[in-house]
Design a protein around this motif. Structure first.
Motif, mmCIF file in Angstrom:
data_model
loop_
_atom_site.group_PDB
_atom_site.id
_atom_site.type_symbol
_atom_site.label_atom_id
_atom_site.label_comp_id
_atom_site.label_asym_id
_atom_site.label_seq_id
_atom_site.Cartn_x
_atom_site.Cartn_y
_atom_site.Cartn_z
ATOM 1 N N ILE A 205 74.572 49.833 22.915
ATOM 2 C CA ILE A 205 74.704 50.216 21.505
ATOM 3 C C ILE A 205 73.349 50.277 20.806
ATOM 4 O O ILE A 205 73.005 51.275 20.169
ATOM 5 N N GLU A 206 72.559 49.219 20.936
ATOM 6 C CA GLU A 206 71.325 49.109 20.162
ATOM 7 C C GLU A 206 70.175 49.940 20.733
ATOM 8 O O GLU A 206 69.398 50.525 19.976
ATOM 9 N N ASP A 207 70.060 49.997 22.052
ATOM 10 C CA ASP A 207 68.932 50.694 22.677
ATOM 11 C C ASP A 207 69.302 52.095 23.166
ATOM 12 O O ASP A 207 68.556 53.055 22.947
ATOM 13 N N ASP A 208 70.441 52.199 23.827
ATOM 14 C CA ASP A 208 70.812 53.475 24.444
ATOM 15 C C ASP A 208 71.536 54.420 23.490
ATOM 16 O O ASP A 208 71.607 55.621 23.749
ATOM 17 N N LYS A 209 72.103 53.854 22.408
ATOM 18 C CA LYS A 209 72.775 54.669 21.386
ATOM 19 C C LYS A 209 73.925 55.509 21.960
ATOM 20 O O LYS A 209 74.046 56.706 21.693
ATOM 21 N N VAL B 216 81.751 43.274 20.768
ATOM 22 C CA VAL B 216 80.532 44.062 20.578
ATOM 23 C C VAL B 216 80.880 45.500 20.182
ATOM 24 O O VAL B 216 80.345 46.045 19.214
ATOM 25 N N GLU C 88 82.782 45.709 16.694
ATOM 26 C CA GLU C 88 81.881 45.550 15.542
ATOM 27 C C GLU C 88 81.040 46.812 15.333
ATOM 28 O O GLU C 88 80.815 47.239 14.199
ATOM 29 N N ALA C 89 80.619 47.428 16.442
ATOM 30 C CA ALA C 89 79.782 48.630 16.343
ATOM 31 C C ALA C 89 80.601 49.890 16.086
ATOM 32 O O ALA C 89 80.039 50.948 15.820
ATOM 33 N N THR D 38 75.628 45.184 24.346
ATOM 34 C CA THR D 38 74.729 45.215 23.190
ATOM 35 C C THR D 38 73.593 46.212 23.416
ATOM 36 O O THR D 38 73.208 46.967 22.517
ATOM 37 N N ARG D 39 73.059 46.226 24.642
ATOM 38 C CA ARG D 39 71.967 47.142 24.962
ATOM 39 C C ARG D 39 72.428 48.600 24.860
ATOM 40 O O ARG D 39 71.690 49.461 24.364
ATOM 41 N N THR E 145 75.670 41.204 27.222
ATOM 42 C CA THR E 145 74.280 41.603 26.978
ATOM 43 C C THR E 145 74.109 43.108 27.176
ATOM 44 O O THR E 145 73.465 43.797 26.372
#
Length: 399
Positions: free
Chosen positions: A104-108, A127, A130-131, A101-102, A98
């Motif tokens: 990558i998606e939120d903190d960049k 994770v 894939e990113a 994912t955060r 989790t």
């Protein structure tokens, strides 16, 4: 133009000006965060700071924060300050995924240094793959980097290397028959499999095996079975955490100390000696040079690095150094050097430069990576240690 038409035109002009001002305002808002973003570079970390693997995650966390502050105080990376974003997974693989994912998606984040355990690391790998974000793990199992994954690297010696170093020493002592008592956690299971695989290469026969769970508080029953097996010349304990310390204490309580006991690099910290107490006397294990830095010859290329890190860490934290914090140090500086060479915050360019790491002198050894090797250490990076008088001692070669 009639007064009503002039009023309509005036309103139209005002609306047009308002739209222009709004557009400028929106444009300004879009530019400001970008300017701030260009002044910093975000690096993520998911660590087991609390929970059963805190002996790994806590020194890693302290090390990363300590050296990020130092790097930033010295001007950062090409003028950019590092913004370190750390999450504590408590040793829980689901939480680790989790948080990955955060990041990558939120903190960049542009890269990740973390993953205290094999279990949490393996949960996060898909994770980051894939990113397409470079991920430098601080965990031990060989399955993290074999097979090679494009965006995944690691700093600690592998469990396979630990088995090889242990069996090399067992062979030097003329032993051929051993027993295994392994933890059932991710690291213990992986190392057990590697030891079974490499033992025949060293002429070693695994005569009997036992296991224990991560929450077991007594291994007397398993060790009693091993003690009763004829011909055992040494016992090897693949595991990490409190389990190996309990094994070591039970081992002494059963009067088995005359049979050499080997632990893994998964217990390479002073806390193992403290937990095992006097029972640790005579235990051997492979570990990084960091634990015996002051005992290295002056010509050793690692000596300055490990002695400086030890002093810096212990002065700052008032706690004894461990190889686990050293893994964090190595991961951070491998990443920093790669960023400098890339002269970019593009994750793909950073990844490429991590893979080109050559001759990096770290706490774990001298690292040279390649497209087929995302660790970059060989067996010479391991030192064989023995506990004597409550401290680590460096065994001479061949002893």
């Amino acid at each position: 133009m009639t007064p009503s038409l002039r009023l309509t035109a005036l309103h139209s002009t005002r609306r047009h000006i308002a739209r222009l001002l709004a557009a400028v305002a929106v444009s300004g808002l879009a530019i400001i965060p970008s300017a701030f973003a260009q002044a910093t570079v975000k690096v993520g970390s998911v660590l087991s700071v609390t929970g059963p693997a805190s002996f790994l995650g806590d020194p890693e966390d302290k090390t990363l924060k300590l050296y990020v502050d130092k790097i930033n105080a010295a001007g950062g990376i090409s003028g950019k300050k590092i913004e370190l974003v750390v999450y504590d997974d408590g040793g829980d693989a689901n939480k680790a995924r989790t948080f990955a994912t955060r990041l990558i998606e939120d903190d960049k984040v542009v890269a990740m240094v973390g993953g205290s355990t094999t279990g949490t690391t393996m949960a996060m790998i898909p994770v980051f793959e894939e990113a397409q974000i470079p991920f430098i793990s601080l965990a031990g199992a060989i399955e993290i980097i074999e097979p090679v994954r494009k965006y995944v690297f690691k700093t600690p010696h592998t469990d396979k290397m630990a088995c090889e170093k242990i069996f090399e020493n067992i062979k030097q002592r003329g032993f051929t028959k051993v027993a295994l008592i392994s933890g059932t956690d991710g690291f213990g299971s992986s190392m057990r499999a590697q030891c079974v695989k490499v033992a025949p290469t060293y002429g070693v026969q695994i005569v009997t095996e036992e296991t224990y769970g991560p929450r077991d508080s007594d291994m007397t029953a398993q060790l009693t079975k091993i003690k009763g097996t004829a011909g055992i010349q040494a016992v090897v304990n693949p595991g990490f955490g409190q389990g190996p310390a309990i094994v070591t204490r039970n081992y002494a309580q059963l009067g088995m100390s005359a049979t050499p006991l080997y632990q893994s690099h998964g217990v390479a910290s002073k806390s193992f000696i403290e937990l095992a107490g006097p029972a640790a006397e005579g235990v051997r294990l492979p570990a990084a040079a960091l634990l015996v830095g002051d005992k290295l010859p002056d010509g050793d290329p690692q000596k300055k690095v490990v002695v400086d890190y030890k002093k810096t860490y212990e002065d700052a934290t008032k706690q004894p150094v461990s190889t686990f914090g050293g893994h964090g140090y190595d991961g951070l500086f491998i990443l920093v050097e790669a960023m400098k060479r890339a002269n970019s915050t593009d994750p793909k360019k950073i990844r490429d430069e991590i893979e080109k790491t050559k001759g990096f002198v770290g706490t774990g050894g001298i690292v040279t990576m390649s497209p087929t090797d995302h660790l970059g250490l060989d067996l010479s990076a391991f030192r064989m240690l023995e506990v004597k008088s409550g401290d680590w001692t460096l065994l001479p070669s061949g002893s």
